[in-house]
Design a protein around this motif. Structure first.
Motif, short mmCIF file in Angstrom:
data_model
loop_
_atom_site.label_atom_id
_atom_site.label_comp_id
_atom_site.label_asym_id
_atom_site.label_seq_id
_atom_site.Cartn_x
_atom_site.Cartn_y
_atom_site.Cartn_z
N VAL A 102 33.35 -4.40 70.58
CA VAL A 102 34.18 -3.22 70.31
C VAL A 102 33.58 -2.46 69.14
O VAL A 102 33.46 -3.00 68.03
CB VAL A 102 35.64 -3.63 69.99
CG1 VAL A 102 36.46 -2.38 69.63
CG2 VAL A 102 36.27 -4.35 71.17
N THR A 103 33.17 -1.24 69.38
CA THR A 103 32.57 -0.42 68.34
C THR A 103 33.54 0.62 67.76
O THR A 103 33.32 1.14 66.67
CB THR A 103 31.32 0.31 68.86
OG1 THR A 103 31.70 1.15 69.97
CG2 THR A 103 30.27 -0.69 69.34
N ALA A 104 34.61 0.90 68.51
CA ALA A 104 35.60 1.88 68.06
C ALA A 104 36.85 1.72 68.91
O ALA A 104 36.85 1.02 69.92
CB ALA A 104 35.05 3.30 68.15
N VAL A 105 37.91 2.39 68.49
CA VAL A 105 39.16 2.39 69.26
C VAL A 105 39.66 3.83 69.35
O VAL A 105 39.75 4.52 68.33
CB VAL A 105 40.24 1.51 68.59
CG1 VAL A 105 41.55 1.60 69.38
CG2 VAL A 105 39.78 0.07 68.50
N LEU A 106 39.95 4.26 70.57
CA LEU A 106 40.58 5.56 70.80
C LEU A 106 42.08 5.35 70.84
O LEU A 106 42.57 4.52 71.63
CB LEU A 106 40.08 6.18 72.10
CG LEU A 106 40.80 7.45 72.58
CD1 LEU A 106 40.64 8.58 71.59
CD2 LEU A 106 40.30 7.86 73.97
N SER A 107 42.82 6.06 70.02
CA SER A 107 44.27 5.88 69.92
C SER A 107 45.01 7.15 70.29
O SER A 107 44.64 8.24 69.87
CB SER A 107 44.66 5.46 68.50
OG SER A 107 43.95 4.30 68.09
N LEU A 164 37.44 7.51 61.89
CA LEU A 164 36.33 8.41 62.22
C LEU A 164 36.84 9.81 62.55
O LEU A 164 36.20 10.80 62.22
CB LEU A 164 35.53 7.84 63.40
CG LEU A 164 34.28 8.60 63.82
CD1 LEU A 164 33.27 8.67 62.67
CD2 LEU A 164 33.64 7.94 65.04
N ALA A 165 37.99 9.89 63.20
CA ALA A 165 38.54 11.20 63.56
C ALA A 165 40.04 11.06 63.74
O ALA A 165 40.54 10.01 64.16
CB ALA A 165 37.91 11.72 64.85
N LEU A 176 39.19 5.07 65.51
CA LEU A 176 38.90 4.14 64.43
C LEU A 176 37.55 3.51 64.69
O LEU A 176 37.35 2.88 65.73
CB LEU A 176 39.99 3.06 64.35
CG LEU A 176 39.87 2.08 63.18
CD1 LEU A 176 40.25 2.79 61.87
CD2 LEU A 176 40.79 0.88 63.39
N MET A 177 36.60 3.69 63.76
CA MET A 177 35.27 3.11 63.92
C MET A 177 35.28 1.68 63.43
O MET A 177 35.73 1.39 62.33
CB MET A 177 34.24 3.93 63.13
CG MET A 177 32.82 3.39 63.22
SD MET A 177 32.17 3.46 64.91
CE MET A 177 31.92 5.23 65.10
N VAL A 178 34.77 0.77 64.26
CA VAL A 178 34.70 -0.65 63.91
C VAL A 178 33.27 -0.97 63.52
O VAL A 178 32.40 -1.11 64.37
CB VAL A 178 35.15 -1.54 65.09
CG1 VAL A 178 35.10 -3.01 64.68
CG2 VAL A 178 36.54 -1.15 65.55
#
Length: 243
Positions: free
Chosen positions: A143-148, A73-74, A63-65
């Motif tokens: 925080v620029t993105a989150v990897l889930s 984002l992907a 998720l792009m923040v």
């Protein structure tokens, strides 16, 4: 993308045995691949595909923040977008908590974890998601993105899995940040080229020098509240300034 080199052995009491050298080799290979991928979305896609192999998760996403509304984002599964969108719209949930607290959120079993909104829990259970991990990607104290990471099994990730996930998050942070920087630079170069072409048209048509041609473009940009590159593009396409 190659599969992760973790080896599953009998170990003590049937626990998995992690081949740390193989994992290190795979991450070295990942770093090289991410460097060669190019493009922000392509880089994020490579990260989530590697996550599937390295952590044996059911699905993964990024998720792009950016701005007020985070964007997907992907993802490797349509279910992820549903869970992301539900939280973004409600402005609450585990991924929102990971962003705000700038820390990893681990949900070992969605069915028994009561920290989260009932709507999100119901959606996750409806999508057969049992384990969730959100790892914030932090650049410059932001925080620029989150990897889930998601699994359809409860307690799917042990301590070794989480250690690998944190390493992957660090690789992803650097790779995505570099891809975004390169994309920004490419857009800036493209904008300069467009402005230069538009200035050339004005200089030829109205016998202006470079300084005056740029001032004309800037004035139209400010008066019409449009980006300078958009004004330049329209001038190049139509051979006239916007009305």
């Amino acid at each position: 993308m190659v599969a992760c080199g973790r080896q599953i052995g009998s170990g003590v009491g049937g626990r998995r045995v992690v081949d740390r050298r193989a994992v290190a080799d795979e991450f070295a290979r990942l770093a090289t691949e991410l460097h060669d991928v190019g493009g922000v979305e392509e880089t994020a896609d490579a990260v989530v595909e590697f996550a599937l192999h390295a952590l044996h998760c059911t699905c993964a996403g990024v998720l792009m923040v950016s701005g007020r509304h985070p964007q997907v984002l992907a993802s490797t599964d349509p279910r992820i977008a549903k869970l992301y969108h539900l939280q973004v719209e409600a402005d609450e949930g585990p991924v929102i908590a990971a962003i705000r607290k700038e820390s990893t959120v681990v949900i070992d079993d969605v069915a028994t974890d009561t920290r989260w909104p009932a709507a999100w829990i119901a959606q996750a259970r409806a999508e057969d998601i049992r384990t969730v991990v959100h790892l914030p990607l932090i650049v410059g104290a932001r925080v620029t993105a989150v990897l889930s990471l998601f699994s359809d099994r409860p307690h799917a990730f042990d301590a070794d899995d989480l250690a690998v996930a944190h390493i992957l998050a660090r690789h992803a942070t650097v790779a995505i940040a570099n891809a975004r920087q390169e994309a920004t630079m490419a857009r800036a170069i493209d904008a300069r080229k467009l402005v230069g072409q538009a200035m050339g048209i004005l200089m030829e048509r109205y016998d202006l020098d470079g300084g005056h041609a740029f001032e004309v473009l800037k004035r139209y940009s400010q008066q019409h509240n449009r980006k300078l590159r958009d004004v330049a593009q329209e001038l190049i396409d139509t051979r006239r300034l916007p009305h």
